[in-house]
Enzyme design. Sequence first.
Site, PDB file in Angstrom:
ATOM      1  N   HIS A  64      -4.580 -17.225  -4.183  1.00  0.00           N
ATOM      2  CA  HIS A  64      -5.479 -16.360  -3.165  1.00  0.00           C
ATOM      3  C   HIS A  64      -6.657 -17.068  -2.743  1.00  0.00           C
ATOM      4  CE1 HIS A  64      -7.245 -16.288  -7.140  1.00  0.00           C
ATOM      5  NE2 HIS A  64      -8.193 -15.487  -6.643  1.00  0.00           N
ATOM      6  N   ASP A  65      -6.883 -18.473  -3.167  1.00  0.00           N
ATOM      7  CA  ASP A  65      -7.926 -19.062  -2.740  1.00  0.00           C
ATOM      8  C   ASP A  65      -7.563 -20.085  -1.739  1.00  0.00           C
ATOM      9  OD1 ASP A  65      -9.628 -17.618  -4.340  1.00  0.00           O
ATOM     10  OD2 ASP A  65      -9.587 -18.974  -6.049  1.00  0.00           O
ATOM     11  N   ASP A 112     -10.444 -16.759 -15.323  1.00  0.00           N
ATOM     12  CA  ASP A 112     -11.108 -17.027 -13.875  1.00  0.00           C
ATOM     13  C   ASP A 112     -12.388 -18.216 -14.252  1.00  0.00           C
ATOM     14  OD1 ASP A 112     -11.441 -16.413 -10.869  1.00  0.00           O
ATOM     15  OD2 ASP A 112     -13.336 -16.223 -11.690  1.00  0.00           O
ATOM     16  N   ASP A 138       0.875  -1.318   0.001  1.00  0.00           N
ATOM     17  CA  ASP A 138      -0.146   0.029  -0.119  1.00  0.00           C
ATOM     18  C   ASP A 138       0.674   1.351   0.107  1.00  0.00           C
ATOM     19  OD1 ASP A 138      -1.697   2.125   0.469  1.00  0.00           O
ATOM     20  OD2 ASP A 138      -2.005   1.556   2.602  1.00  0.00           O
ATOM     21  N   ASP A 150      -6.225 -10.579 -14.850  1.00  0.00           N
ATOM     22  CA  ASP A 150      -7.058 -11.592 -14.626  1.00  0.00           C
ATOM     23  C   ASP A 150      -8.132 -11.400 -15.415  1.00  0.00           C
ATOM     24  OD1 ASP A 150      -8.712 -13.581 -12.904  1.00  0.00           O
ATOM     25  OD2 ASP A 150      -7.292 -13.347 -11.401  1.00  0.00           O
ATOM     26  N   ASP A 203      -1.998  -1.221  -3.711  1.00  0.00           N
ATOM     27  CA  ASP A 203      -2.253  -0.603  -4.923  1.00  0.00           C
ATOM     28  C   ASP A 203      -1.257  -0.644  -5.697  1.00  0.00           C
ATOM     29  OD1 ASP A 203      -0.319   1.215  -3.691  1.00  0.00           O
ATOM     30  OD2 ASP A 203      -1.738   2.149  -2.648  1.00  0.00           O
ATOM     31  N   GLU A 233      -8.018 -21.012 -15.578  1.00  0.00           N
ATOM     32  CA  GLU A 233      -8.480 -21.758 -14.499  1.00  0.00           C
ATOM     33  C   GLU A 233      -9.560 -22.513 -14.284  1.00  0.00           C
ATOM     34  OE1 GLU A 233      -9.631 -20.696  -9.435  1.00  0.00           O
ATOM     35  OE2 GLU A 233     -10.861 -19.852 -11.429  1.00  0.00           O
TER      36      GLU A 233
HETATM   37  O1  TEU Z   1     -12.299 -19.355  -8.049  1.00  0.00           O
HETATM   38  C1  TEU Z   1     -12.804 -20.307  -8.654  1.00  0.00           C
HETATM   39  C2  TEU Z   1     -13.226 -21.361  -7.722  1.00  0.00           C
HETATM   40  O2  TEU Z   1     -13.363 -22.533  -7.939  1.00  0.00           O
HETATM   41  C3  TEU Z   1     -13.484 -21.261  -6.221  1.00  0.00           C
HETATM   42  O3  TEU Z   1     -14.822 -21.347  -6.088  1.00  0.00           O
HETATM   43  C4  TEU Z   1     -12.569 -21.946  -5.258  1.00  0.00           C
HETATM   44  O4  TEU Z   1     -13.068 -23.298  -5.471  1.00  0.00           O
HETATM   45  C5  TEU Z   1     -12.765 -21.545  -3.880  1.00  0.00           C
HETATM   46  O5  TEU Z   1     -12.544 -20.308  -4.048  1.00  0.00           O
HETATM   47  C6  TEU Z   1     -11.920 -22.397  -3.063  1.00  0.00           C
HETATM   48  O6  TEU Z   1     -12.248 -22.253  -1.675  1.00  0.00           O
HETATM   49  C7  TEU Z   1     -12.252 -18.373  -8.706  1.00  0.00           C
HETATM   50  C8  TEU Z   1     -11.321 -17.182  -7.873  1.00  0.00           C
HETATM   51  O7  TEU Z   1      -9.983 -17.641  -7.900  1.00  0.00           O
HETATM   52  C9  TEU Z   1     -11.862 -16.958  -6.810  1.00  0.00           C
HETATM   53  O8  TEU Z   1     -11.232 -15.947  -5.994  1.00  0.00           O
HETATM   54  C10 TEU Z   1     -13.285 -16.333  -6.831  1.00  0.00           C
HETATM   55  O9  TEU Z   1     -13.947 -16.132  -5.811  1.00  0.00           O
HETATM   56  C11 TEU Z   1     -13.973 -17.045  -7.935  1.00  0.00           C
HETATM   57  O10 TEU Z   1     -13.158 -17.839  -8.984  1.00  0.00           O
HETATM   58  C12 TEU Z   1     -15.414 -16.251  -8.419  1.00  0.00           C
HETATM   59  O11 TEU Z   1     -14.913 -15.308  -9.405  1.00  0.00           O
END
Ligand code: TEU
Length: 561
Positions: free
Chosen positions: A336-337, A206, A21, A98, A29, A264
Amino acid sequence: MTDLWWKSAVVYQIYPRSFADADGDGMGDLRGIIEHLDHLAGLGVDVLWLSPIYPSPQDDNGYDISDYQNIEPIFGTLEIFDELLAGVHARGMKLIMDLVVNHSSDEHPWFADSRSSLSSDKRDWYWWRSAREGMEPGTPGAEPTNWGSAFGGSAWEYDEKTGEYYLHLFSKKQPDLNWENDEVRSAVYDMMNWWLDRGVDGFRMDVINMISKDVSLPDGRLTAGSSYGDGSPAYINGPRIHEFLQEMHAKVFAGRDAMLTVGEMPGVTVDEAKLFTDPARGEVDMVFQFDHVWADRGDDPWQLVPLQLTKLKAIFNRWQAGLAEVGWNSLYWNNHDQPRAVSRYGDDSPQFRVASAKMIGTVLHLHRGTPYVYQGEELGMTNYPFRTIADFRDIEALGHYAQAVDREGRTPEEVLTVLRARGRDNARTPMQWNSSANAGFTTGTPWLAANPNYPEINAAAQHDDPDSVYHYYRRLIELRHNEPAVVDGDFTMLLPNDERLYAFTRRLGSTELLVIGNFSGDSVTADIDGWSDAELVLTNLPAPSGLTLAPWQSVIYRRTV
Ligand code: TEU
């Protein structure tokens, strides 16, 4: 060099909101990214992937886009973006964006128009359906299908204005775009071309294998204990998915050089992946699949199952073998997931954190495929010690908690145990730059608290330490750039039934590499012959005697055959 440049590349994912940031508002940012480009160039990565930076109500942290051709004011402006892009290119790196086009935000003008009346020009741009036959619109059970959404609750939202429902596979602020409509597809391709013409080098797409739906929208199977049916057979790898991706390729990527496209694809099979990534078919360069990150969950995604190394190895082996001749895969532990890799696959205790972070990095990067490093992974950042649900910000965690505790009657502690292990906010805490307040991420109040371990785990300390996880990752990336066997070598899994050792060879011509990772806190000897005279290329701990690996040790040997 190989013909397809991205085979020897390493991608680094930035989650801009949590990276750096520069203006003190507590959110990362673009200026913050510009200020830290040397950290990335120093690591040696080839490509940066930015999670969404477009204008967005931030319901799902930017995966809900309200304008595809601008920059979210929290993050900066198009001018700052151009400066960032120039800074990336000046350092010999590429930048991919993305692409989130399975759905838009409900605040996108397209959706505002679509919902305004039954006769809107854009009505058909989204999935509108009337209530189930014979049911009163808007009442429980009247939804057009029984599908659940990814973040809890029904996948359908009733809209009083026109008395119909719209589909949202994710949050109700993420309505699904209707790819059956030609105008939708053209609008998306125009937008993609606009970014590429601006100089970006490709896209991470995505949930791209969800854009084609079975238009009959059949009900999904109900499993015991769940309130909603599983609609995924109707939208994962739907009927027109290959047609749509081929059309996109022809209208956007054909004739452009040195691009990268990564799809993805939750739920993609090896056979499908082969079709998606066969260069001759012109769809995408590589898939980003989920099988290995689903190895420690049950049929119910929120059920925790202990990780079995043999199962993990079998999954990787299936993908390595399946794409050996045709196709290409991404390699990742983190994004990030996902929770932090060292906490999930390694041992994040002070004793073993550094060794195990390096070991899991070694195993991943030595596979065939394109490795992805998620911000902070190169520091061995760990999961966050969440106390209560109030510590979470992620719509997925909050949605799951509401469904499981409030509607299904599970205990808060039971649900928190799962969220601590699996919650996406583990990956979203601020990047740990130095030991000053808030890990040097912001001078303001961070939108999500920094992990309290930042005084020990931070980039500044690691830049100066040749034994750090950062410098070890730098060496792994360098090895991929310099050793063709890492890129193109055949893959052979060894010791498939061993619960502690992950071992394989890579062979190209007369060069053979042996990679072993000890996924345990025990000292273990690998029963593999023929390597006593081999050269030790890289290890994370003092050189072993023979093939006896210390707890969490990894080794890479090279021999000429
Ligand atoms: O994630 C796709 C996805 O399949 C998610 O539901 C994932 O399985 C879940 O986050 C796991 O816990 C993508 C993005 O990477 C995610 O950040 C988004 O929330 C999602 O698509 C919707 O755009």
